[in-house]
Each structure stands twice: as C-alpha cells, then as structure tokens.
Design a protein around this motif. Structure first.
Motif, PDB file in Angstrom:
ATOM      1  N   PHE A   1       0.829  -1.206   0.000  1.00 24.50           N
ATOM      2  CA  PHE A   1       0.000   0.000   0.000  1.00 24.50           C
ATOM      3  C   PHE A   1       0.864   1.257   0.000  1.00 24.50           C
ATOM      4  O   PHE A   1       0.648   2.182  -0.787  1.00 24.50           O
ATOM      5  N   VAL A   2       1.860   1.286   0.869  1.00 25.51           N
ATOM      6  CA  VAL A   2       2.740   2.453   0.933  1.00 25.51           C
ATOM      7  C   VAL A   2       3.564   2.579  -0.343  1.00 25.51           C
ATOM      8  O   VAL A   2       3.731   3.674  -0.897  1.00 25.51           O
ATOM      9  N   ALA A   3       4.074   1.456  -0.841  1.00 26.53           N
ATOM     10  CA  ALA A   3       4.898   1.488  -2.049  1.00 26.53           C
ATOM     11  C   ALA A   3       4.108   1.989  -3.256  1.00 26.53           C
ATOM     12  O   ALA A   3       4.676   2.598  -4.168  1.00 26.53           O
ATOM     13  N   ALA A   4       2.792   1.750  -3.270  1.00 23.72           N
ATOM     14  CA  ALA A   4       1.984   2.189  -4.410  1.00 23.72           C
ATOM     15  C   ALA A   4       2.012   3.703  -4.568  1.00 23.72           C
ATOM     16  O   ALA A   4       1.897   4.228  -5.681  1.00 23.72           O
ATOM     17  N   PHE A   5       2.168   4.439  -3.475  1.00 21.25           N
ATOM     18  CA  PHE A   5       2.156   5.894  -3.543  1.00 21.25           C
ATOM     19  C   PHE A   5       3.457   6.461  -4.103  1.00 21.25           C
ATOM     20  O   PHE A   5       3.541   7.657  -4.379  1.00 21.25           O
ATOM     21  N   SER A   6       4.479   5.611  -4.266  1.00 24.55           N
ATOM     22  CA  SER A   6       5.721   6.093  -4.870  1.00 24.55           C
ATOM     23  C   SER A   6       5.616   6.186  -6.386  1.00 24.55           C
ATOM     24  O   SER A   6       6.527   6.679  -7.042  1.00 24.55           O
ATOM     25  N   ARG A   7       4.504   5.684  -6.960  1.00 30.19           N
ATOM     26  CA  ARG A   7       4.294   5.819  -8.398  1.00 30.19           C
ATOM     27  C   ARG A   7       3.779   7.210  -8.708  1.00 30.19           C
ATOM     28  O   ARG A   7       2.877   7.703  -8.049  1.00 30.19           O
ATOM     29  N   ARG A   8       4.309   7.834  -9.718  1.00 31.99           N
ATOM     30  CA  ARG A   8       3.951   9.214 -10.029  1.00 31.99           C
ATOM     31  C   ARG A   8       2.599   9.332 -10.700  1.00 31.99           C
ATOM     32  O   ARG A   8       1.862  10.277 -10.470  1.00 31.99           O
ATOM     33  N   GLU A   9       2.277   8.375 -11.573  1.00 31.45           N
ATOM     34  CA  GLU A   9       1.043   8.440 -12.334  1.00 31.45           C
ATOM     35  C   GLU A   9      -0.039   7.602 -11.666  1.00 31.45           C
ATOM     36  O   GLU A   9       0.229   6.550 -11.091  1.00 31.45           O
ATOM     37  N   GLN A  10      -1.288   8.093 -11.757  1.00 31.08           N
ATOM     38  CA  GLN A  10      -2.396   7.352 -11.176  1.00 31.08           C
ATOM     39  C   GLN A  10      -2.542   5.978 -11.817  1.00 31.08           C
ATOM     40  O   GLN A  10      -2.891   5.006 -11.166  1.00 31.08           O
ATOM     41  N   GLY A  11      -2.283   5.884 -13.147  1.00 30.28           N
ATOM     42  CA  GLY A  11      -2.383   4.604 -13.824  1.00 30.28           C
ATOM     43  C   GLY A  11      -1.362   3.603 -13.332  1.00 30.28           C
ATOM     44  O   GLY A  11      -1.591   2.394 -13.378  1.00 30.28           O
ATOM     45  N   GLU A  12      -0.196   4.083 -12.858  1.00 33.42           N
ATOM     46  CA  GLU A  12       0.825   3.204 -12.318  1.00 33.42           C
ATOM     47  C   GLU A  12       0.517   2.846 -10.866  1.00 33.42           C
ATOM     48  O   GLU A  12       0.974   1.823 -10.359  1.00 33.42           O
ATOM     49  N   ARG A  13      -0.232   3.711 -10.191  1.00 33.21           N
ATOM     50  CA  ARG A  13      -0.530   3.504  -8.774  1.00 33.21           C
ATOM     51  C   ARG A  13      -1.622   2.466  -8.565  1.00 33.21           C
ATOM     52  O   ARG A  13      -1.594   1.721  -7.572  1.00 33.21           O
ATOM     53  N   LEU A  14      -2.578   2.399  -9.492  1.00 35.58           N
ATOM     54  CA  LEU A  14      -3.732   1.516  -9.305  1.00 35.58           C
ATOM     55  C   LEU A  14      -3.356   0.041  -9.136  1.00 35.58           C
ATOM     56  O   LEU A  14      -3.881  -0.617  -8.228  1.00 35.58           O
ATOM     57  N   PRO A  15      -2.460  -0.539  -9.984  1.00 35.61           N
ATOM     58  CA  PRO A  15      -2.095  -1.949  -9.765  1.00 35.61           C
ATOM     59  C   PRO A  15      -1.505  -2.201  -8.380  1.00 35.61           C
ATOM     60  O   PRO A  15      -1.780  -3.243  -7.767  1.00 35.61           O
ATOM     61  N   GLY A  16      -0.709  -1.254  -7.877  1.00 34.08           N
ATOM     62  CA  GLY A  16      -0.131  -1.430  -6.551  1.00 34.08           C
ATOM     63  C   GLY A  16      -1.178  -1.426  -5.459  1.00 34.08           C
ATOM     64  O   GLY A  16      -1.109  -2.211  -4.500  1.00 34.08           O
ATOM     65  N   LEU A  17      -2.170  -0.548  -5.582  1.00 33.78           N
ATOM     66  CA  LEU A  17      -3.241  -0.498  -4.583  1.00 33.78           C
ATOM     67  C   LEU A  17      -4.102  -1.758  -4.637  1.00 33.78           C
ATOM     68  O   LEU A  17      -4.517  -2.279  -3.594  1.00 33.78           O
ATOM     69  N   LEU A  18      -4.373  -2.242  -5.850  1.00 31.82           N
ATOM     70  CA  LEU A  18      -5.136  -3.489  -5.975  1.00 31.82           C
ATOM     71  C   LEU A  18      -4.372  -4.659  -5.374  1.00 31.82           C
ATOM     72  O   LEU A  18      -4.962  -5.529  -4.714  1.00 31.82           O
ATOM     73  N   LEU A  19      -3.075  -4.677  -5.579  1.00 32.03           N
ATOM     74  CA  LEU A  19      -2.252  -5.750  -5.023  1.00 32.03           C
ATOM     75  C   LEU A  19      -2.238  -5.684  -3.499  1.00 32.03           C
ATOM     76  O   LEU A  19      -2.330  -6.720  -2.828  1.00 32.03           O
ATOM     77  N   ALA A  20      -2.142  -4.479  -2.948  1.00 28.98           N
ATOM     78  CA  ALA A  20      -2.177  -4.330  -1.490  1.00 28.98           C
ATOM     79  C   ALA A  20      -3.502  -4.837  -0.931  1.00 28.98           C
ATOM     80  O   ALA A  20      -3.536  -5.537   0.096  1.00 28.98           O
ATOM     81  N   LEU A  21      -4.602  -4.497  -1.606  1.00 29.05           N
ATOM     82  CA  LEU A  21      -5.920  -4.957  -1.168  1.00 29.05           C
ATOM     83  C   LEU A  21      -6.017  -6.476  -1.216  1.00 29.05           C
ATOM     84  O   LEU A  21      -6.580  -7.107  -0.304  1.00 29.05           O
ATOM     85  N   LEU A  22      -5.462  -7.077  -2.260  1.00 29.09           N
ATOM     86  CA  LEU A  22      -5.473  -8.537  -2.381  1.00 29.09           C
ATOM     87  C   LEU A  22      -4.734  -9.195  -1.218  1.00 29.09           C
ATOM     88  O   LEU A  22      -5.222 -10.170  -0.625  1.00 29.09           O
ATOM     89  N   PHE A  23      -3.554  -8.672  -0.866  1.00 27.60           N
ATOM     90  CA  PHE A  23      -2.786  -9.236   0.240  1.00 27.60           C
ATOM     91  C   PHE A  23      -3.552  -9.116   1.557  1.00 27.60           C
ATOM     92  O   PHE A  23      -3.583 -10.061   2.364  1.00 27.60           O
TER      93      PHE A  23
END
Length: 220
Positions: A83-105
């Motif tokens: 979840f925290v690592a997802a916010f290091s992505r600059r673009e919203q399109g790059e951030r979404l996969p990280g947030l989905l992955l955090a939710l899955l975990f």
C-alpha cells in the motif's frame, strides 16, 4: 513484491542517497510516496517475507493452525508494504495496480486469520492465487513503468512469484508438513530476490546522487 518509484531516482538539493528527498509534512500522500520510494522500505518488505519463510522451515512440525496464522500475518504485513509502495508511483495509472495488489494481500491475510483451522487445500489456494496475481501485476508494472532502473531484476522477481503461485496451486499437498516446507521454501526464495531488488535500488539512488553532484561541480 515491491516495485520502487516508476522512473529514475530523483535528484536535487534535498536528495539523499538512501531514498527520495524529504517532503512537506502536511501532505500524507507525499509522505507515503517518500517512504515507499526509499530502498530501506523495499528492504523491510524483503525481511517481512524472508523471516516467516525461515520460521516455517525451522519449525516444520507445527500445526496447520500455526501455519495459517503465520501466513495470515505475513500477508497482512506485506499488504501494508504494498500500500505504501503504491504511492511512490507518479502516475495514477501506475498507482492503481499497486493499490489493488495491497488490497489482495490484506483480504487474503484476513481470510487466513479469520479461519485458521481451514483445510490444507484452502490455505494452498489462498497463497497460490495471491502469489500468482502478485507476480502478474508486478510484471505488468515493470513493463509499463517508464525508465525503471534494474527492470530485469524486477521482472525476475515477478517471474518467481508467478512460478511460486503455479507450483503451490498445481502440486497437491497431502499434509501440513509438506505444505509447510513448500510455502517456507518459496517465502525464502521470494525474500532473497526482493533483497536483491532493494540493494539494486540503493545502487541506482547512489548513482543518481553522484551524477547530480558531478553536474553541479562541472564548470559552465
């Protein structure tokens, strides 16, 4: 696994070799981005994967209940790191996969902890699906992210996650002891690969800092 900031390491007067530059204290998203883009955060994620793997391998005779609790805690902790690592992505399109992955975990961790007396097949299914989807999303992020340093290392980690998920889903385990050894082995392997990603990211940060300092020192 954790994929660092989506472009080359930042440089500037406030840049530090161990991570991104300090950000204003009033913006939570910027604080999360600074933390998630640090190589030490990736290192923490690697340790959070490696330690449960070692524990599972050292005590293979523990019950399925203990194994489910350990795996559940591992999934919850890694979900926070993702979840925290997802916010290091600059673009919203790059951030979404990280947030989905955090939710899955996090959801998988809750499932393991909510019913730790579940069957071996159920625990294998949860962990296998998480690793498979995690590897696929990591591979997508690595390929889609522009100027990602050490892309090959990240793709190797993604491939290992995919293989781990396929192996856990495809190989039937008839006992808690067999499942323990299988999950412990893959956790250790994934943790070691993520350690490599963390140190590769640290090297990229230091090279960027050195190049920036050389540019300042060069005469105009």
């Amino acid at each position: 696994m954790t994929v660092p900031r989506g472009s080359a390491p930042p440089t500037g007067p406030g840049h530090r070799p161990d991570g991104p530059a300090p950000t204003p204290a009033g913006d939570p998203a910027e604080l999360l981005a600074a933390l998630g883009g640090s190589w030490t955060w990736i290192l923490g994620s690697a340790v959070a994967t490696l330690v449960p793997g070692v524990l599972v391998l050292v005590w293979p005779n523990e019950s399925l209940h203990v194994l489910a609790v350990l795996i559940g805690l591992y999934l919850l902790v890694i979900g926070v790191f993702r979840f925290v690592a997802a916010f290091s992505r600059r673009e919203q399109g790059e951030r979404l996969p990280g947030l989905l992955l955090a939710l899955l975990f996090v959801l998988a961790g809750v499932l393991c902890l909510r019913n730790p007396m579940q069957t071996i097949a159920a625990l294998s299914l949860i962990v296998g699906v998480v690793w498979l989807v995690s590897g696929m999303l990591t591979a997508y992020t690595a390929l889609a992210t522009r100027d990602l340093p050490h892309r090959g290392v990240v793709l190797a980690a993604a491939a290992l996650g995919i293989v781990a998920g396929v192996v856990v889903l495809a190989l039937p385990t008839e006992s808690a002891r067999a499942l323990t050894r299988l999950l412990g082995l893959w956790l250790v392997l994934l943790g070691l690969v993520e350690l490599g990603v963390a140190f590769a990211w640290r090297a990229a940060l230091r090279r960027a800092a050195a190049a920036h300092q050389g540019g300042i020192a060069a005469p105009l």
